[in-house]
Design an enzyme around this catalytic site. Sequence first.
Site, PDB file in Angstrom:
ATOM      1  N   GLN A  51      23.110  45.641  21.266  1.00 38.12           N
ATOM      2  CA  GLN A  51      23.340  44.902  20.017  1.00 38.12           C
ATOM      3  C   GLN A  51      23.483  43.405  20.245  1.00 38.12           C
ATOM      4  O   GLN A  51      23.487  42.633  19.283  1.00 38.12           O
ATOM      5  CB  GLN A  51      24.598  45.430  19.312  1.00 38.12           C
ATOM      6  CG  GLN A  51      24.442  46.848  18.781  1.00 38.12           C
ATOM      7  CD  GLN A  51      25.690  47.285  18.067  1.00 38.12           C
ATOM      8  OE1 GLN A  51      26.631  47.753  18.692  1.00 38.12           O
ATOM      9  NE2 GLN A  51      25.724  47.114  16.761  1.00 38.12           N
ATOM     10  N   LEU A  91      27.179  47.037  12.812  1.00 36.97           N
ATOM     11  CA  LEU A  91      27.074  45.579  12.713  1.00 36.97           C
ATOM     12  C   LEU A  91      25.616  45.114  12.752  1.00 36.97           C
ATOM     13  O   LEU A  91      25.308  44.025  12.281  1.00 36.97           O
ATOM     14  CB  LEU A  91      27.853  44.910  13.853  1.00 36.97           C
ATOM     15  CG  LEU A  91      29.381  45.017  13.770  1.00 36.97           C
ATOM     16  CD1 LEU A  91      30.005  44.507  15.051  1.00 36.97           C
ATOM     17  CD2 LEU A  91      29.929  44.265  12.566  1.00 36.97           C
ATOM     18  N   GLU A 133      28.510  54.396  19.677  1.00 40.18           N
ATOM     19  CA  GLU A 133      28.189  53.371  20.691  1.00 40.18           C
ATOM     20  C   GLU A 133      27.309  53.941  21.797  1.00 40.18           C
ATOM     21  O   GLU A 133      26.381  53.272  22.266  1.00 40.18           O
ATOM     22  CB  GLU A 133      29.470  52.766  21.283  1.00 40.18           C
ATOM     23  CG  GLU A 133      30.391  52.074  20.287  1.00 40.18           C
ATOM     24  CD  GLU A 133      29.679  51.173  19.298  1.00 40.18           C
ATOM     25  OE1 GLU A 133      28.667  50.539  19.660  1.00 40.18           O
ATOM     26  OE2 GLU A 133      30.111  51.112  18.137  1.00 40.18           O
TER      27      GLU A 133
HETATM   28 NI    NI Z   1      26.338  50.238  15.641  1.00 42.84          NI
END
Ligand code: NI
Length: 165
Positions: A51, A91, A133
């Site tokens: 990410q 996110l 995650e």
């Molecule tokens: Ni995520």
Amino acid sequence: MAVYEIVKFPNPVLTTPAKPVTKVTSNLLKVLDNLFETMKFAGGIGLAGPQVNILRRVAVVDVEDGRGRLDMINPVILEGRDEEIGPDGCLSIPGLYGDTPRFKWIRVQMWDREGNVVEFVETDFRARCIQHEIDHLDGILFTSKAVRLYREEAREVATRNRKNL
Ligand code: NI
């Protein structure tokens, strides 16, 4: 510490599997610290290497349950039980949420910050976050697992205390 830029969908880095960490170095520990800083800055509860454009198997989690921060290096789910459907957000996909099946109970193996292999059991929301995650490290987004996707305004989400992983 530093705040990274968070990669957003549909950047292909998010669907690329990350490489295992072979050695814990001071640089890797800095990456973990920066991941944590970035996650907090963005108001999230979990963040994985891909990410922030780092294709290594590292992720941080802090679900604000008073138990603090979990740094994960090369994490794997050894065993999962009792699948349930609950909310995931990310996110990297702002404003989108999904009813996503996850195990309620998991046994996890990973390296800690000292490079020791550790094993532990986790349950409920923290277990959901860890699974989300670890999926990032395999290039898997919750949108590919969700049984229903929905959009919500940040204000409504804050009200319901949903968090981004
Ligand atoms: Ni995520």
